[in-house]
Design a protein around this motif. Structure first.
Motif, PDB file in Angstrom:
ATOM      1  N   GLY A   1       0.874  -1.174  -0.219  1.00 38.58           N
ATOM      2  CA  GLY A   1      -0.074   0.012   0.037  1.00 38.58           C
ATOM      3  C   GLY A   1       0.954   1.191   0.013  1.00 38.58           C
ATOM      4  N   LYS A   2       0.224   2.193   0.400  1.00 41.82           N
ATOM      5  CA  LYS A   2       1.059   3.709   0.474  1.00 41.82           C
ATOM      6  C   LYS A   2       0.580   4.540   1.565  1.00 41.82           C
ATOM      7  CE  LYS A   2       2.248   4.714  -4.453  1.00 41.82           C
ATOM      8  NZ  LYS A   2       2.095   5.491  -5.454  1.00 41.82           N
ATOM      9  N   ALA A   3       1.331   5.331   2.198  1.00 37.32           N
ATOM     10  CA  ALA A   3       1.090   6.251   3.288  1.00 37.32           C
ATOM     11  C   ALA A   3       1.567   7.613   2.785  1.00 37.32           C
ATOM     12  CB  ALA A   3       1.489   5.863   4.691  1.00 37.32           C
ATOM     13  N   ARG A   4       1.037   8.615   3.309  1.00 39.56           N
ATOM     14  CA  ARG A   4       1.668  10.047   3.098  1.00 39.56           C
ATOM     15  C   ARG A   4       1.879  10.692   4.548  1.00 39.56           C
ATOM     16  NH1 ARG A   4      -1.999  14.755   2.258  1.00 39.56           N
ATOM     17  NH2 ARG A   4      -3.730  14.560   3.646  1.00 39.56           N
ATOM     18  N   ILE A   5       3.193  11.369   4.608  1.00 39.70           N
ATOM     19  CA  ILE A   5       3.460  12.155   5.711  1.00 39.70           C
ATOM     20  C   ILE A   5       3.146  13.463   5.394  1.00 39.70           C
ATOM     21  CG2 ILE A   5       5.449  12.265   7.368  1.00 39.70           C
ATOM     22  CD1 ILE A   5       4.826   9.402   7.021  1.00 39.70           C
ATOM     23  N   TYR A   6       2.512  14.238   6.286  1.00 43.86           N
ATOM     24  CA  TYR A   6       2.331  15.508   6.074  1.00 43.86           C
ATOM     25  C   TYR A   6       2.386  16.500   7.376  1.00 43.86           C
ATOM     26  CZ  TYR A   6      -2.442  14.865   7.341  1.00 43.86           C
ATOM     27  OH  TYR A   6      -3.787  14.568   8.222  1.00 43.86           O
ATOM     28  N   HIS A   7       2.466  17.817   7.085  1.00 42.32           N
ATOM     29  CA  HIS A   7       2.840  18.838   8.381  1.00 42.32           C
ATOM     30  C   HIS A   7       1.577  19.815   8.257  1.00 42.32           C
ATOM     31  CE1 HIS A   7       5.003  20.797  11.383  1.00 42.32           C
ATOM     32  NE2 HIS A   7       4.782  21.991  10.756  1.00 42.32           N
ATOM     33  N   LEU A   8       1.264  20.010   9.378  1.00 36.69           N
ATOM     34  CA  LEU A   8       0.067  21.025   9.173  1.00 36.69           C
ATOM     35  C   LEU A   8       0.711  22.368   9.964  1.00 36.69           C
ATOM     36  CD1 LEU A   8      -3.171  19.523  10.438  1.00 36.69           C
ATOM     37  CD2 LEU A   8      -2.659  20.170   8.157  1.00 36.69           C
ATOM     38  N   SER A   9       0.755  23.511   9.193  1.00 37.75           N
ATOM     39  CA  SER A   9       1.247  24.718   9.695  1.00 37.75           C
ATOM     40  C   SER A   9       0.193  25.435  10.806  1.00 37.75           C
ATOM     41  CB  SER A   9       1.400  25.826   8.477  1.00 37.75           C
ATOM     42  OG  SER A   9       0.021  26.204   8.404  1.00 37.75           O
ATOM     43  N   GLU A  10       0.839  26.352  11.464  1.00 37.36           N
ATOM     44  CA  GLU A  10       0.067  26.958  12.570  1.00 37.36           C
ATOM     45  C   GLU A  10      -1.481  27.545  11.924  1.00 37.36           C
ATOM     46  OE1 GLU A  10       2.059  29.705  14.835  1.00 37.36           O
ATOM     47  OE2 GLU A  10       3.706  28.522  15.460  1.00 37.36           O
ATOM     48  N   SER A  11      -1.384  27.708  10.820  1.00 41.86           N
ATOM     49  CA  SER A  11      -2.650  28.491  10.098  1.00 41.86           C
ATOM     50  C   SER A  11      -3.495  27.471   9.551  1.00 41.86           C
ATOM     51  CB  SER A  11      -2.161  29.282   9.154  1.00 41.86           C
ATOM     52  OG  SER A  11      -1.388  28.631   8.033  1.00 41.86           O
ATOM     53  N   GLY A  12      -2.927  25.880   9.794  1.00 43.27           N
ATOM     54  CA  GLY A  12      -3.464  24.787   9.186  1.00 43.27           C
ATOM     55  C   GLY A  12      -3.304  24.443   7.685  1.00 43.27           C
ATOM     56  N   LYS A  13      -2.542  25.064   7.287  1.00 42.77           N
ATOM     57  CA  LYS A  13      -2.218  24.599   5.804  1.00 42.77           C
ATOM     58  C   LYS A  13      -1.559  23.189   5.898  1.00 42.77           C
ATOM     59  CE  LYS A  13      -0.072  26.470   1.607  1.00 42.77           C
ATOM     60  NZ  LYS A  13       0.829  27.524   1.001  1.00 42.77           N
ATOM     61  N   GLU A  14      -1.629  22.406   4.859  1.00 38.90           N
ATOM     62  CA  GLU A  14      -1.187  21.271   4.949  1.00 38.90           C
ATOM     63  C   GLU A  14       0.155  21.234   3.996  1.00 38.90           C
ATOM     64  OE1 GLU A  14      -2.598  17.276   2.832  1.00 38.90           O
ATOM     65  OE2 GLU A  14      -3.908  17.887   4.480  1.00 38.90           O
ATOM     66  N   GLN A  15       1.301  20.620   4.313  1.00 38.13           N
ATOM     67  CA  GLN A  15       2.422  20.470   3.620  1.00 38.13           C
ATOM     68  C   GLN A  15       2.797  19.110   3.568  1.00 38.13           C
ATOM     69  OE1 GLN A  15       4.522  22.879   1.505  1.00 38.13           O
ATOM     70  NE2 GLN A  15       5.385  20.928   1.066  1.00 38.13           N
ATOM     71  N   LEU A  16       2.703  18.501   2.350  1.00 33.81           N
ATOM     72  CA  LEU A  16       3.125  17.200   2.016  1.00 33.81           C
ATOM     73  C   LEU A  16       4.551  16.680   2.347  1.00 33.81           C
ATOM     74  CD1 LEU A  16       2.257  14.389   1.244  1.00 33.81           C
ATOM     75  CD2 LEU A  16       2.959  14.829  -1.105  1.00 33.81           C
ATOM     76  N   VAL A  17       5.196  16.051   3.051  1.00 33.55           N
ATOM     77  CA  VAL A  17       6.508  15.824   3.602  1.00 33.55           C
ATOM     78  C   VAL A  17       7.273  14.762   2.342  1.00 33.55           C
ATOM     79  CG1 VAL A  17       8.514  15.228   5.099  1.00 33.55           C
ATOM     80  CG2 VAL A  17       6.398  16.460   5.760  1.00 33.55           C
TER      81      VAL A  17
END
Length: 235
Positions: free
Chosen positions: A65-81
């Motif tokens: 399968g597959k998974a994604r690692i992402y980060h959420l900024s303080e403003s709630g914006k998602e950034q894919l790692v």
């Protein structure tokens, strides 16, 4: 963790060890020994493996399968790692930093089987087989290099150049000057990864297609008409 099922079958654990580069260089007997410490979880698409703020004391290896690692900024914006494919792992910080917590989120983007090995167990194997540490450090160094490259691209290159660079990086070796690339992620995730919006990604793909440089195909496939010409288009 929202796994719907946790299994402890030996079968599959050995397979997990054999597909991951940090372990598959070991002797058969050594891999079997490590497999005894492994547990598995199975996530449905959309289920979370871990969230930011949770205790980080486990190495996670994608078996299928597959998974994604992402980060959420303080403003709630998602950034894919990054996207994790079979054989990829995450959680290596926990090995070297006891008491650490997750800073990112991990979500299954397909039905995914994951092997887990606790820090205490892994540290025991690292002392016994130091070459595992070297493999982990090599992988982490490569990730750091890619992360720095990604940061530089977002800061200095326009979106079209970032897309072209991304396509070129995903061309398989030996596939010639007119290859077909399968995007490893959705356009939404690609937009996050490249620091732009899904709308801009779609618009840029359409523009490249109208210039006769690519053809968009079903199932996330992109046909590059002429790789040399496409690379020359980078501003």
């Amino acid at each position: 963790m929202e796994q719907n099922q946790c299994c402890h079958h030996q079968h599959g654990h050995g397979e997990c060890i054999r597909i991951v580069p940090i372990f598959n260089h070991l002797e058969e007997e050594q891999m079997n020994l490590i497999a005894e410490s492994i547990k598995s979880v199975h996530l449905q698409k959309g289920e979370m493996l871990f969230r930011a703020g949770e205790k980080d004391d486990t190495l996670y290896i994608i078996n299928s399968g597959k998974a994604r690692i992402y980060h959420l900024s303080e403003s709630g914006k998602e950034q894919l790692v990054r996207i994790l494919n079979p054989g990829d792992f995450t959680g290596e910080v926990a090995i070297f930093q006891p008491g650490s917590i997750h800073e990112n989120y991990a979500e299954a983007i397909q039905n995914t089987s994951i092997c887990l090995i606790k820090r205490e167990d892994l540290q025991k194997y690292l002392l016994e087989y130091p070459q595992i540490s070297i493999k982990i450090l090599s992988e982490v160094t490569m990730r750091l290099k890619n992360s720095e490259k990604q940061t530089t691209q977002v800061a200095t290159e326009n979106v079209e150049s970032r897309i072209i660079s991304f396509l070129a990086e995903n061309v398989e070796k030996g596939s010639g000057n007119s290859p077909t690339v399968t995007l490893p992620m959705s356009k939404k995730d690609l937009a996050s990864y490249l620091g732009t919006t899904p709308e801009t990604i779609s618009r840029k793909f359409t523009a490249l297609e109208e210039l006769g440089l690519i053809t968009q195909l079903p199932k996330r496939k992109i046909k590059i008409i002429n790789l040399d010409q496409l690379l020359l288009h980078v501003e």
